[in-house]
Design a protein around this motif. Structure first.
Motif, PDB file in Angstrom:
ATOM      1  N   VAL A   5       1.210 -36.622  18.650  1.00 42.75           N
ATOM      2  CA  VAL A   5       1.772 -37.725  17.864  1.00 42.75           C
ATOM      3  C   VAL A   5       0.853 -38.937  17.903  1.00 42.75           C
ATOM      4  O   VAL A   5       0.632 -39.612  16.893  1.00 42.75           O
ATOM      5  CB  VAL A   5       3.167 -38.094  18.392  1.00 42.75           C
ATOM      6  N   LYS A   6       0.287 -39.205  19.071  1.00 43.69           N
ATOM      7  CA  LYS A   6      -0.625 -40.343  19.215  1.00 43.69           C
ATOM      8  C   LYS A   6      -1.829 -40.201  18.289  1.00 43.69           C
ATOM      9  O   LYS A   6      -2.229 -41.152  17.609  1.00 43.69           O
ATOM     10  CB  LYS A   6      -1.079 -40.445  20.669  1.00 43.69           C
ATOM     11  N   PHE A   7      -2.404 -38.992  18.218  1.00 41.98           N
ATOM     12  CA  PHE A   7      -3.583 -38.801  17.380  1.00 41.98           C
ATOM     13  C   PHE A   7      -3.239 -38.805  15.894  1.00 41.98           C
ATOM     14  O   PHE A   7      -4.062 -39.185  15.062  1.00 41.98           O
ATOM     15  CB  PHE A   7      -4.293 -37.505  17.774  1.00 41.98           C
ATOM     16  N   ARG A   8      -2.022 -38.376  15.541  1.00 44.05           N
ATOM     17  CA  ARG A   8      -1.602 -38.487  14.143  1.00 44.05           C
ATOM     18  C   ARG A   8      -1.538 -39.946  13.726  1.00 44.05           C
ATOM     19  O   ARG A   8      -1.964 -40.320  12.623  1.00 44.05           O
ATOM     20  CB  ARG A   8      -0.232 -37.833  13.954  1.00 44.05           C
ATOM     21  N   LEU A   9      -0.989 -40.793  14.594  1.00 48.48           N
ATOM     22  CA  LEU A   9      -0.921 -42.220  14.296  1.00 48.48           C
ATOM     23  C   LEU A   9      -2.306 -42.836  14.225  1.00 48.48           C
ATOM     24  O   LEU A   9      -2.577 -43.697  13.371  1.00 48.48           O
ATOM     25  CB  LEU A   9      -0.076 -42.930  15.358  1.00 48.48           C
ATOM     26  N   CYS A  57      -7.983 -34.956  14.823  1.00 47.50           N
ATOM     27  CA  CYS A  57      -6.660 -35.514  15.144  1.00 47.50           C
ATOM     28  C   CYS A  57      -5.516 -34.637  14.656  1.00 47.50           C
ATOM     29  O   CYS A  57      -4.480 -34.546  15.335  1.00 47.50           O
ATOM     30  CB  CYS A  57      -6.517 -36.905  14.525  1.00 47.50           C
ATOM     31  N   ILE A  58      -5.667 -34.011  13.511  1.00 45.67           N
ATOM     32  CA  ILE A  58      -4.566 -33.255  12.918  1.00 45.67           C
ATOM     33  C   ILE A  58      -4.733 -31.753  13.123  1.00 45.67           C
ATOM     34  O   ILE A  58      -3.810 -31.077  13.592  1.00 45.67           O
ATOM     35  CB  ILE A  58      -4.442 -33.561  11.413  1.00 45.67           C
ATOM     36  N   ILE A  59      -5.917 -31.233  12.793  1.00 46.16           N
ATOM     37  CA  ILE A  59      -6.117 -29.786  12.845  1.00 46.16           C
ATOM     38  C   ILE A  59      -6.262 -29.298  14.287  1.00 46.16           C
ATOM     39  O   ILE A  59      -5.558 -28.384  14.723  1.00 46.16           O
ATOM     40  CB  ILE A  59      -7.354 -29.366  12.029  1.00 46.16           C
ATOM     41  N   LYS A  60      -7.156 -29.932  15.043  1.00 44.75           N
ATOM     42  CA  LYS A  60      -7.442 -29.452  16.400  1.00 44.75           C
ATOM     43  C   LYS A  60      -6.354 -29.877  17.390  1.00 44.75           C
ATOM     44  O   LYS A  60      -5.737 -29.033  18.042  1.00 44.75           O
ATOM     45  CB  LYS A  60      -8.808 -29.973  16.870  1.00 44.75           C
ATOM     46  N   VAL A  61      -6.114 -31.180  17.493  1.00 42.29           N
ATOM     47  CA  VAL A  61      -5.125 -31.663  18.459  1.00 42.29           C
ATOM     48  C   VAL A  61      -3.710 -31.271  18.030  1.00 42.29           C
ATOM     49  O   VAL A  61      -2.898 -30.842  18.851  1.00 42.29           O
ATOM     50  CB  VAL A  61      -5.228 -33.188  18.622  1.00 42.29           C
ATOM     51  N   GLY A  62      -3.420 -31.400  16.742  1.00 43.24           N
ATOM     52  CA  GLY A  62      -2.089 -31.072  16.242  1.00 43.24           C
ATOM     53  C   GLY A  62      -1.863 -29.601  15.990  1.00 43.24           C
ATOM     54  O   GLY A  62      -0.760 -29.202  15.626  1.00 43.24           O
ATOM     55  N   GLU A  63      -2.921 -28.776  16.173  1.00 45.22           N
ATOM     56  CA  GLU A  63      -2.823 -27.323  16.013  1.00 45.22           C
ATOM     57  C   GLU A  63      -2.267 -26.943  14.645  1.00 45.22           C
ATOM     58  O   GLU A  63      -1.360 -26.135  14.510  1.00 45.22           O
ATOM     59  CB  GLU A  63      -1.955 -26.722  17.122  1.00 45.22           C
ATOM     60  N   GLN A  64      -2.843 -27.556  13.592  1.00 41.27           N
ATOM     61  CA  GLN A  64      -2.449 -27.244  12.224  1.00 41.27           C
ATOM     62  C   GLN A  64      -3.457 -26.289  11.593  1.00 41.27           C
ATOM     63  O   GLN A  64      -4.523 -26.017  12.146  1.00 41.27           O
ATOM     64  CB  GLN A  64      -2.342 -28.529  11.398  1.00 41.27           C
ATOM     65  N   LYS A  65      -3.109 -25.782  10.409  1.00 42.18           N
ATOM     66  CA  LYS A  65      -3.960 -24.819   9.711  1.00 42.18           C
ATOM     67  C   LYS A  65      -5.184 -25.512   9.105  1.00 42.18           C
ATOM     68  O   LYS A  65      -5.105 -26.646   8.626  1.00 42.18           O
ATOM     69  CB  LYS A  65      -3.168 -24.116   8.612  1.00 42.18           C
ATOM     70  N   LEU A 308       5.546 -29.585  10.373  1.00 43.69           N
ATOM     71  CA  LEU A 308       4.724 -29.662  11.579  1.00 43.69           C
ATOM     72  C   LEU A 308       5.342 -28.764  12.649  1.00 43.69           C
ATOM     73  O   LEU A 308       6.443 -29.029  13.130  1.00 43.69           O
ATOM     74  CB  LEU A 308       4.641 -31.104  12.083  1.00 43.69           C
ATOM     75  N   THR A 309       4.645 -27.700  12.994  1.00 35.87           N
ATOM     76  CA  THR A 309       5.179 -26.743  13.967  1.00 35.87           C
ATOM     77  C   THR A 309       4.445 -26.857  15.292  1.00 35.87           C
ATOM     78  O   THR A 309       3.247 -27.151  15.328  1.00 35.87           O
ATOM     79  CB  THR A 309       5.039 -25.303  13.441  1.00 35.87           C
ATOM     80  N   GLU A 310       5.181 -26.639  16.372  1.00 40.69           N
ATOM     81  CA  GLU A 310       4.613 -26.666  17.719  1.00 40.69           C
ATOM     82  C   GLU A 310       5.205 -25.526  18.535  1.00 40.69           C
ATOM     83  O   GLU A 310       6.395 -25.215  18.410  1.00 40.69           O
ATOM     84  CB  GLU A 310       4.916 -27.991  18.418  1.00 40.69           C
ATOM     85  N   GLN A 311       4.373 -24.917  19.360  1.00 40.12           N
ATOM     86  CA  GLN A 311       4.821 -23.888  20.284  1.00 40.12           C
ATOM     87  C   GLN A 311       5.049 -24.525  21.653  1.00 40.12           C
ATOM     88  O   GLN A 311       4.157 -25.191  22.177  1.00 40.12           O
ATOM     89  CB  GLN A 311       3.786 -22.765  20.388  1.00 40.12           C
ATOM     90  N   VAL A 312       6.236 -24.325  22.217  1.00 36.80           N
ATOM     91  CA  VAL A 312       6.567 -24.949  23.498  1.00 36.80           C
ATOM     92  C   VAL A 312       7.140 -23.904  24.446  1.00 36.80           C
ATOM     93  O   VAL A 312       7.791 -22.944  24.024  1.00 36.80           O
ATOM     94  CB  VAL A 312       7.576 -26.098  23.311  1.00 36.80           C
ATOM     95  N   ASP A 313       6.862 -24.092  25.734  1.00 31.89           N
ATOM     96  CA  ASP A 313       7.396 -23.210  26.775  1.00 31.89           C
ATOM     97  C   ASP A 313       8.637 -23.792  27.431  1.00 31.89           C
ATOM     98  O   ASP A 313       9.381 -23.080  28.109  1.00 31.89           O
ATOM     99  CB  ASP A 313       6.335 -22.952  27.853  1.00 31.89           C
ATOM    100  N   SER A 314       8.852 -25.099  27.253  1.00 34.77           N
ATOM    101  CA  SER A 314      10.028 -25.757  27.814  1.00 34.77           C
ATOM    102  C   SER A 314      10.276 -27.052  27.059  1.00 34.77           C
ATOM    103  O   SER A 314       9.355 -27.600  26.416  1.00 34.77           O
ATOM    104  CB  SER A 314       9.839 -26.042  29.305  1.00 34.77           C
TER     105      SER A 314
END
Length: 367
Positions: A5-9, A57-65, A308-314
């Motif tokens: 979120v920080k890098f998107r901003l 900021c968006i593709i690498k850090v945010g793990e987008q396509k 915006l999708t994210e994979q989380v373990d918890s």
């Protein structure tokens, strides 16, 4: 604040500043060395530095396509068409040529959305839960990209479904509620007033150039009142419930998560500081959360209305009554195993430690 979120901003602020400086300092012609240097400098900024910033900021850090890089190049081309000197702006005329097919596509999408909304609302009149849950179940075998697109399309019927109390009259009762600021009446009123003020301001700013464009923009902004109302009712009444053995988490209208109860490894009650775990996924306001869910396999969080999708373990949450969720999960385990619950257990660790092999096996296998 989480790193993504920080890098998107950071990128958003960088893009706004860069494009604003371009409109302010780019010359009207190429006469003179200084004007040429300015054009070269802003060309590097628009088409090299900003795309690199977007990639990181968006593709690498945010793990987008990676295909989303087209968005920043298209936006930079449009800004260049509007702000560069006429000698160079003509090379970006293809953006203007594209307006007709883009308008045609937008009209087709709008027609499709209207048909989908009417059809979705008709089907949703007797639903007991969020229409997006049905969408996820329909696309459960698809990848996250297709599921995300399906959720975007389902967001409109879902907004109407929640905004109109009659449509959501059969909704499954909530287990408990997330502590969200958007669940308060004052926040709802402020959002309504802000939406109406923004719509009026947009009309008066754009009207001198084009009355038609002003009406269209103001109407689109005013239309978001449906989503504002849905946001309030979701946050207040339907932020956490269970449907079809899936735990549904609505982080207001913007974030959505559906978790199979069998994919929950354990539930822990405690105090979880957000300062100590800035990269974790947190739901609810406050400096700390009071409950944590750990998963047996990564789960997908659909943020930004599913875009915006994210994979989380918890995840950890700030709930109004965390014990209610623990007791619901305990009851589910007991029903699956057919063994009575221990009377003094408050967390799933108590279930793991109990003498019943059926419940212990249930927790370990998730069957």
């Amino acid at each position: 604040m989480r790193r993504s979120v920080k890098f998107r901003l950071i990128f958003l602020i960088s893009a706004i500043v860069s494009y604003s400086l371009g409109f302010q300092f780019l010359p009207e012609s190429l006469d003179g060395d200084l004007n040429l240097r300015l054009v070269i400098g802003f060309s590097v900024l628009y088409f090299i530095l900003l795309p690199l910033s977007y990639w990181f900021c968006i593709i690498k850090v945010g793990e987008q396509k990676l295909w989303k890089m087209l968005l920043i190049f298209s936006l930079s081309s449009l800004i260049a068409r509007l702000s560069f000197p006429a000698e160079i702006a003509g090379y970006f005329e293809f953006i203007a040529w594209l307006r007709y097919p883009i308008i045609a596509v937008l009209l087709a999408i709008q027609l499709f959305l209207m048909v989908s909304i009417v059809k979705g609302l008709w089907q949703a009149r007797n639903l007991s839960g969020d229409p997006r849950v049905h969408i996820l179940e329909t696309f459960q075998e698809q990848d996250d990209k297709k599921r995300s697109l399906a959720l975007v399309m389902a967001s409109e019927p879902a907004s109407w479904y929640y905004a109109i109390p009659y449509l959501s009259r059969n909704h499954i009762p909530a287990i408990t509620a997330l502590k969200l600021r958007s669940s308060s009446l004052w926040c709802w009123f402020l959002l309504i007033l802000g939406t109406l003020a923004t719509s009026s301001l947009a009309y008066f700013v754009i009207e001198p150039w084009s009355q038609l464009a002003a009406i269209i923009v103001a109407s689109i902004i005013s239309y978001s009142l449906v989503m504002v109302t849905a946001n309030y009712r979701i946050s207040r009444h339907y932020s956490l419930y269970c449907q079809h053995e899936n735990l549904i988490i609505n982080n207001s209208v913007w974030g959505f998560m559906s978790i199979k109860l069998t994919d929950i490894a354990d539930i822990e009650i405690g105090e979880y500081s957000r300062k100590e775990n800035k990269e974790g996924l947190h739901f609810g306001y406050g400096a700390s959360s009071n409950i944590k869910l750990n998963f047996k396999q990564p789960q997908t969080y659909f943020g930004g209305l599913g875009q915006l999708t994210e994979q989380v373990d918890s995840i950890d949450m700030h709930l109004a009554d965390p014990q209610a969720l623990v007791e619901y999960f305990q009851q589910y385990i007991a029903n699956q195993s057919g063994v009575p619950l221990p009377t003094d257990g408050a967390t799933t660790q108590d279930l793991e430690a109990c003498d019943s092999p059926a419940i212990s096996a249930e927790l370990s296998s998730g069957s």
